[in-house]
Design an enzyme around this catalytic site. Structure first.
Site, PDB file in Angstrom:
ATOM      1  N   TYR A  14      28.839  35.912   5.880  1.00  0.00           N
ATOM      2  CA  TYR A  14      30.259  35.268   5.810  1.00  0.00           C
ATOM      3  C   TYR A  14      30.105  33.895   6.559  1.00  0.00           C
ATOM      4  CZ  TYR A  14      31.308  40.075   4.041  1.00  0.00           C
ATOM      5  OH  TYR A  14      31.172  41.339   3.599  1.00  0.00           O
ATOM      6  N   HIS A  19      37.176  31.398   4.112  1.00  0.00           N
ATOM      7  CA  HIS A  19      37.860  32.803   4.793  1.00  0.00           C
ATOM      8  C   HIS A  19      37.579  32.433   6.358  1.00  0.00           C
ATOM      9  CE1 HIS A  19      41.215  35.148   3.939  1.00  0.00           C
ATOM     10  NE2 HIS A  19      40.226  36.393   3.910  1.00  0.00           N
ATOM     11  N   TYR A  64      36.158  42.585  10.943  1.00  0.00           N
ATOM     12  CA  TYR A  64      36.280  42.197   9.670  1.00  0.00           C
ATOM     13  C   TYR A  64      37.534  41.984   9.642  1.00  0.00           C
ATOM     14  CZ  TYR A  64      31.762  43.512   8.258  1.00  0.00           C
ATOM     15  OH  TYR A  64      30.375  43.392   8.149  1.00  0.00           O
ATOM     16  N   ASN A  66      40.573  42.287   7.714  1.00  0.00           N
ATOM     17  CA  ASN A  66      41.851  43.342   7.561  1.00  0.00           C
ATOM     18  C   ASN A  66      42.268  44.206   8.633  1.00  0.00           C
ATOM     19  OD1 ASN A  66      41.176  42.293   4.886  1.00  0.00           O
ATOM     20  ND2 ASN A  66      40.994  44.230   3.972  1.00  0.00           N
ATOM     21  N   ASN A 112      45.380  38.890   4.768  1.00  0.00           N
ATOM     22  CA  ASN A 112      45.342  40.118   5.449  1.00  0.00           C
ATOM     23  C   ASN A 112      45.039  40.034   6.969  1.00  0.00           C
ATOM     24  OD1 ASN A 112      45.751  41.662   3.026  1.00  0.00           O
ATOM     25  ND2 ASN A 112      43.524  41.305   2.421  1.00  0.00           N
TER      26      ASN A 112
END
Length: 201
Positions: A14, A19, A64, A66, A112
């Site tokens: 990632y 993001h 993560y 969320n 989120n």
């Protein structure tokens, strides 16, 4: 003492995602200002240093996106910080690439990471919203934020993170409008924003 939180997802998979621009911004603050090496704590990674005589803890949650609020709450509780001492660096779909806004409180706009932080801390933390642009239609948003920046985009991404880091001391004194203006002027000077893009915080 202040807590600066960069939002993103952990792991190499990632690391270049849109993001993850929040991670990229706090990484650059740590580098530019010679903060301590990153170490694992508070369900994340932290780096510590001083900006304009103010002790600052940088935090990258490794929960993560969320569940980011778990890490932020743990760190804030440990250091006995209030919600007003927390600044969150986040990706922002509703801003054009390279643009930036600073705001205290407000909505979460479907983000989120912000939803999780607001659930744990309340809503009155400061957000540094880093524009990544919108793909145009709602159905493409998920893929857009979880895809890597294109190679052609990296120059403005790097310029934005560098300008954020160069002017981060202004955030310790709540000089948010000055911070936003200086970041935009730096990107204008490098040709990444038009002259009309500076001025708003």
């Amino acid at each position: 003492m202040l807590l600066f939180v960069g939002l993103g997802n952990p792991g190499a998979k990632y690391s270049r995602n849109r993001h993850n621009i929040g991670f990229m911004a706090v990484d650059e603050i740590s580098r530019r200002h010679r903060f301590s090496p990153w170490r694992r704590r508070f369900q994340g990674e932290t780096s510590e240093g001083t900006l304009d005589s103010e002790r600052v803890i940088l935090l990258k949650p490794t929960t993560y996106m969320n569940e980011s609020g778990r890490a932020v709450q743990e760190a804030a509780s440990f250091f006995k910080l209030g919600v007003g001492d927390v600044t969150v660096f986040q990706d922002e779909l509703e801003l054009a690439p390279g643009k930036l806004r600073v705001k205290v409180g407000g909505g979460i706009a479907g983000h989120n990471g912000l939803r999780s932080i607001s659930a744990h801390l309340g809503n009155d933390y400061r957000r540094v919203r880093l524009g990544i642009g919108h793909p145009g239609v709602k159905e493409l948003v998920h893929g857009h934020v979880l895809s890597d920046f294109a190679k052609s985009e990296m120059p403005w991404v790097e310029a934005l993170c560098e300008a954020v880091a160069d002017n981060a001391e202004l955030l310790t004194g709540k000089r948010d409008s000055t911070f936003a203006n200086k970041v935009h002027l730096a990107l204008q000077a490098k040709g990444f924003l038009d002259k009309g893009d500076a001025g708003a915080a």
